[in-house]
Design a protein around this motif. Structure first.
Motif, PDB file in Angstrom:
ATOM      1  N   SER A   1      59.432  61.066 -18.392  1.00  0.00           N
ATOM      2  CA  SER A   1      57.787  61.915 -18.056  1.00  0.00           C
ATOM      3  C   SER A   1      57.733  60.699 -16.377  1.00  0.00           C
ATOM      4  O   SER A   1      57.117  60.964 -16.162  1.00  0.00           O
ATOM      5  CB  SER A   1      56.723  60.745 -18.716  1.00  0.00           C
ATOM      6  N   ARG A   2      58.667  59.728 -16.283  1.00  0.00           N
ATOM      7  CA  ARG A   2      58.626  58.971 -15.178  1.00  0.00           C
ATOM      8  C   ARG A   2      58.845  60.037 -13.965  1.00  0.00           C
ATOM      9  O   ARG A   2      59.694  61.109 -14.096  1.00  0.00           O
ATOM     10  CB  ARG A   2      59.291  57.993 -14.795  1.00  0.00           C
ATOM     11  N   ASP A   3      57.715  59.270 -12.985  1.00  0.00           N
ATOM     12  CA  ASP A   3      58.011  60.465 -11.873  1.00  0.00           C
ATOM     13  C   ASP A   3      59.955  60.329 -11.073  1.00  0.00           C
ATOM     14  O   ASP A   3      60.278  58.987 -10.495  1.00  0.00           O
ATOM     15  CB  ASP A   3      56.899  59.955 -10.691  1.00  0.00           C
ATOM     16  N   GLY A   4      60.308  61.437 -10.771  1.00  0.00           N
ATOM     17  CA  GLY A   4      61.486  61.708 -10.646  1.00  0.00           C
ATOM     18  C   GLY A   4      61.862  60.931  -9.230  1.00  0.00           C
ATOM     19  O   GLY A   4      63.084  60.260  -8.388  1.00  0.00           O
ATOM     20  N   ARG A   5      60.333  60.647  -8.480  1.00  0.00           N
ATOM     21  CA  ARG A   5      60.224  60.093  -6.831  1.00  0.00           C
ATOM     22  C   ARG A   5      61.131  58.580  -6.495  1.00  0.00           C
ATOM     23  O   ARG A   5      61.358  58.213  -6.490  1.00  0.00           O
ATOM     24  CB  ARG A   5      59.119  60.378  -5.720  1.00  0.00           C
ATOM     25  N   VAL A   6      60.250  57.973  -8.173  1.00  0.00           N
ATOM     26  CA  VAL A   6      60.814  56.714  -8.600  1.00  0.00           C
ATOM     27  C   VAL A   6      62.194  55.509  -8.713  1.00  0.00           C
ATOM     28  O   VAL A   6      62.974  55.539  -7.914  1.00  0.00           O
ATOM     29  CB  VAL A   6      60.053  55.905  -9.524  1.00  0.00           C
ATOM     30  N   LYS A   7      63.246  57.116  -8.837  1.00  0.00           N
ATOM     31  CA  LYS A   7      64.403  56.650  -9.044  1.00  0.00           C
ATOM     32  C   LYS A   7      64.970  56.052  -7.257  1.00  0.00           C
ATOM     33  O   LYS A   7      66.207  56.041  -7.343  1.00  0.00           O
ATOM     34  CB  LYS A   7      64.887  58.566  -9.340  1.00  0.00           C
TER      35      LYS A   7
ATOM     36  N   MET B   1      70.280  54.446   1.939  1.00  0.00           N
ATOM     37  CA  MET B   1      68.775  54.875   2.611  1.00  0.00           C
ATOM     38  C   MET B   1      69.135  56.227   2.717  1.00  0.00           C
ATOM     39  O   MET B   1      68.332  56.930   2.178  1.00  0.00           O
ATOM     40  CB  MET B   1      68.257  53.872   3.572  1.00  0.00           C
ATOM     41  N   ALA B   2      70.143  56.850   3.460  1.00  0.00           N
ATOM     42  CA  ALA B   2      70.071  57.819   3.841  1.00  0.00           C
ATOM     43  C   ALA B   2      70.264  58.983   2.140  1.00  0.00           C
ATOM     44  O   ALA B   2      69.165  59.337   2.493  1.00  0.00           O
ATOM     45  CB  ALA B   2      71.628  58.304   5.287  1.00  0.00           C
ATOM     46  N   GLN B   3      71.093  58.501   1.518  1.00  0.00           N
ATOM     47  CA  GLN B   3      71.230  58.938   0.357  1.00  0.00           C
ATOM     48  C   GLN B   3      69.610  59.017  -0.409  1.00  0.00           C
ATOM     49  O   GLN B   3      68.990  60.236  -0.911  1.00  0.00           O
ATOM     50  CB  GLN B   3      71.696  58.790  -0.773  1.00  0.00           C
ATOM     51  N   SER B   4      68.718  58.321  -0.485  1.00  0.00           N
ATOM     52  CA  SER B   4      67.483  58.471  -0.730  1.00  0.00           C
ATOM     53  C   SER B   4      66.746  58.976  -0.357  1.00  0.00           C
ATOM     54  O   SER B   4      65.679  60.241  -1.156  1.00  0.00           O
ATOM     55  CB  SER B   4      66.934  56.184  -0.268  1.00  0.00           C
ATOM     56  N   ILE B   5      66.532  59.508   1.038  1.00  0.00           N
ATOM     57  CA  ILE B   5      65.498  60.702   2.172  1.00  0.00           C
ATOM     58  C   ILE B   5      65.727  61.404   1.287  1.00  0.00           C
ATOM     59  O   ILE B   5      65.197  62.615   0.931  1.00  0.00           O
ATOM     60  CB  ILE B   5      65.582  60.446   3.391  1.00  0.00           C
ATOM     61  N   GLU B   6      67.450  62.066   0.853  1.00  0.00           N
ATOM     62  CA  GLU B   6      67.990  63.330   1.060  1.00  0.00           C
ATOM     63  C   GLU B   6      67.702  63.792  -0.695  1.00  0.00           C
ATOM     64  O   GLU B   6      67.310  64.386  -0.896  1.00  0.00           O
ATOM     65  CB  GLU B   6      69.169  63.699   1.194  1.00  0.00           C
ATOM     66  N   LYS B   7      67.390  62.267  -1.667  1.00  0.00           N
ATOM     67  CA  LYS B   7      67.144  62.845  -3.297  1.00  0.00           C
ATOM     68  C   LYS B   7      65.529  62.977  -2.714  1.00  0.00           C
ATOM     69  O   LYS B   7      65.288  63.589  -3.555  1.00  0.00           O
ATOM     70  CB  LYS B   7      67.617  61.151  -3.838  1.00  0.00           C
ATOM     71  N   GLN B   8      64.941  62.683  -2.427  1.00  0.00           N
ATOM     72  CA  GLN B   8      63.437  62.416  -2.238  1.00  0.00           C
ATOM     73  C   GLN B   8      63.060  63.729  -1.721  1.00  0.00           C
ATOM     74  O   GLN B   8      62.784  64.209  -2.948  1.00  0.00           O
ATOM     75  CB  GLN B   8      62.995  61.810  -1.352  1.00  0.00           C
ATOM     76  N   LEU B   9      63.234  64.399  -1.131  1.00  0.00           N
ATOM     77  CA  LEU B   9      63.225  65.496  -0.457  1.00  0.00           C
ATOM     78  C   LEU B   9      63.886  66.836  -1.891  1.00  0.00           C
ATOM     79  O   LEU B   9      63.048  68.136  -2.310  1.00  0.00           O
ATOM     80  CB  LEU B   9      63.845  66.662   1.196  1.00  0.00           C
ATOM     81  N   VAL B  10      65.206  67.001  -3.070  1.00  0.00           N
ATOM     82  CA  VAL B  10      65.313  67.664  -3.496  1.00  0.00           C
ATOM     83  C   VAL B  10      64.144  67.361  -4.533  1.00  0.00           C
ATOM     84  O   VAL B  10      64.026  68.333  -5.473  1.00  0.00           O
ATOM     85  CB  VAL B  10      66.858  66.745  -3.776  1.00  0.00           C
ATOM     86  N   GLU B  11      63.684  66.646  -4.753  1.00  0.00           N
ATOM     87  CA  GLU B  11      63.084  65.729  -5.597  1.00  0.00           C
ATOM     88  C   GLU B  11      61.501  66.615  -5.249  1.00  0.00           C
ATOM     89  O   GLU B  11      60.680  67.320  -6.538  1.00  0.00           O
ATOM     90  CB  GLU B  11      62.423  64.276  -6.044  1.00  0.00           C
ATOM     91  N   VAL B  12      61.244  66.656  -4.410  1.00  0.00           N
ATOM     92  CA  VAL B  12      59.526  67.403  -4.000  1.00  0.00           C
ATOM     93  C   VAL B  12      59.971  68.886  -4.173  1.00  0.00           C
ATOM     94  O   VAL B  12      58.600  69.658  -5.102  1.00  0.00           O
ATOM     95  CB  VAL B  12      59.730  66.951  -2.468  1.00  0.00           C
TER      96      VAL B  12
ATOM     97  N   LYS C   1      50.591  61.198  -5.235  1.00  0.00           N
ATOM     98  CA  LYS C   1      50.119  62.713  -4.986  1.00  0.00           C
ATOM     99  C   LYS C   1      51.434  62.798  -4.391  1.00  0.00           C
ATOM    100  O   LYS C   1      51.886  62.368  -3.498  1.00  0.00           O
ATOM    101  CB  LYS C   1      49.256  62.544  -4.130  1.00  0.00           C
ATOM    102  N   PRO C   2      51.435  64.351  -4.598  1.00  0.00           N
ATOM    103  CA  PRO C   2      52.816  65.368  -3.795  1.00  0.00           C
ATOM    104  C   PRO C   2      52.489  64.503  -2.084  1.00  0.00           C
ATOM    105  O   PRO C   2      51.659  65.055  -1.233  1.00  0.00           O
ATOM    106  CB  PRO C   2      52.183  66.541  -4.373  1.00  0.00           C
ATOM    107  N   GLY C   3      53.714  64.537  -1.244  1.00  0.00           N
ATOM    108  CA  GLY C   3      54.159  63.891   0.073  1.00  0.00           C
ATOM    109  C   GLY C   3      54.550  62.313   0.260  1.00  0.00           C
ATOM    110  O   GLY C   3      54.439  62.582   1.088  1.00  0.00           O
ATOM    111  N   MET C   4      53.786  61.994  -0.843  1.00  0.00           N
ATOM    112  CA  MET C   4      54.260  60.102  -0.982  1.00  0.00           C
ATOM    113  C   MET C   4      55.034  59.733  -1.672  1.00  0.00           C
ATOM    114  O   MET C   4      55.638  60.792  -2.215  1.00  0.00           O
ATOM    115  CB  MET C   4      53.031  59.520  -1.197  1.00  0.00           C
ATOM    116  N   PHE C   5      55.395  59.206  -1.050  1.00  0.00           N
ATOM    117  CA  PHE C   5      56.837  58.048  -1.576  1.00  0.00           C
ATOM    118  C   PHE C   5      56.826  56.778  -2.063  1.00  0.00           C
ATOM    119  O   PHE C   5      56.051  56.105  -1.608  1.00  0.00           O
ATOM    120  CB  PHE C   5      58.046  57.865  -0.180  1.00  0.00           C
TER     121      PHE C   5
END
Length: 341
Positions: free
Chosen positions: A211-217, A143-154, A75-79
């Motif tokens: 189709s995979r969720d962009g957050r899994v990257k 780890m820092a880049q991961s957080i930033e990219k997660q927010l961009v994908e959201v 769901k949105p908001g989860m990682f």
């Protein structure tokens, strides 16, 4: 005894609070199968070329991890993180009422097998790991880049269809997948991974996007230091455990050496082999070489059910003696390979 047909499967959907886990159950569906877990950004199609080489008396349940293939996205908001991925194993077990599980995994899937096995060794009867044990080292920059990219994908997902991911033609997709895997997946084999993870673009009708969720990257995985790796390995030191390494792959590194030694010490059920020329996806581009080691391992630790006694006592003893002799030769050869790690 024959082999599993790739067309002999049943599609399954395992309900979870955020949707479902999608899978395919190949081969024998009357007995507990081997649970197969794919690698990062892949899907169950990664086992397409290996499955037809496996004995047909056993079943293979291949699943798409959450966010991959045809499984539901979180769901949105989860990682995504490795802690939640490992819970996929007991979730599947609970769905089918298994008290034991046999596991085969590649890359992220193999790491999940090792992690789960160390946490619940009493529930595991066999593990096959393709080209991994401990994961590659994490670092603060990642780890820092991961957080930033997660927010961009959201933010991108909030805009829905107005901001599709990049789309490609079929020919381009094969090259994109090969490049994204660092050429571990050859372009001509990309179709095995593409058939479960494409959506037709609404902006460009002749193109498709993943189709995979962009957050899994940018999922978070647990960094295991050598000390924790030792303790995990101790929980599995007498378990049937097979590792197959690709000689051209960097994923089974020296930092796994001590854990491997612990699991192999006085353990006749531990085996390690190297496939010459194998890349990280060696089960996809060299399935026959992998099957040379996987099939006898399965036959020994998950043998077919006996329906009749066809051997006399003496013949039975001779067969058992020959098998033990063969295992000693294989184990001795595997130890030589381990010394090169």
């Amino acid at each position: 005894m024959g082999t599993i047909s790739l067309s002999d499967f049943e599609d399954v959907k395992i309900p979870v609070p955020w949707g479902h886990i999608s899978g395919r159950w190949y081969g024998n569906r009357k007995e507990r199968p081997i649970l197969a877990l794919h690698g990062w950004l892949d899907n169950l199609g990664t086992f397409d070329r290996l499955i037809p080489l496996l004995p047909d008396y056993i079943g293979i349940l291949c699943i798409d991890l959450p966010g991959h293939g045809k499984s539901s996205h979180l769901k949105p908001g989860m990682f995504y993180n490795v802690y939640d991925y490992v819970l996929t194993i007991p979730t599947v077990m609970k769905e089918y009422g298994w008290t034991k599980v046999s596991l085969i995994g590649h890359s992220l899937g193999g790491y999940l097998c090792f992690l789960y096995g160390s946490l619940a060794p009493h529930t595991v009867d066999m593990i096959i790991s393709v080209d991994i044990l401990l994961p590659l080292r994490n670092n603060i920059d990642y780890m820092a880049q991961s957080i930033e990219k997660q927010l961009v994908e959201v933010e991108r997902q909030k805009e829905g269809n107005y901001n599709e991911p990049p789309s490609y033609t079929t020919a381009q997709l094969e090259k994109v997948l090969a490049k994204g895997s660092y050429n571990s997946v050859f372009p001509e084999l990309a179709k095995h991974l593409l058939h479960r993870q494409l959506i037709k673009s609404k902006l460009y009708p002749k193109r498709f996007y993943f189709s995979r969720d962009g957050r899994v990257k940018n999922y978070h995985y647990m960094d295991i230091d050598e000390g924790l790796g030792r303790e995990m390995a101790k929980q599995l030191k007498m378990k049937p455990f097979l590792i197959i390494k690709g000689s051209r792959s960097p994923f089974l590194t020296l930092r796994s050496h001590e854990a491997i030694l612990i699991m192999s010490e006085n353990n006749p059920h531990f085996e390690l082999y190297e496939v010459e020329g194998g890349t990280h996806h060696l089960h996809l581009h060299a399935p026959e070489e992998c099957a040379r080691y996987i099939v006898p391992f399965i036959q020994h630790h998950r043998p077919p059910a006996l329906t009749s006694w066809s051997l006399t006592g003496k013949e039975d003893q001779l067969a058992a003696k020959e098998y033990k002799s063969q295992q000693r030769r294989l184990f001795s050869w595997g130890k030589k390979k381990r010394s090169k790690l």
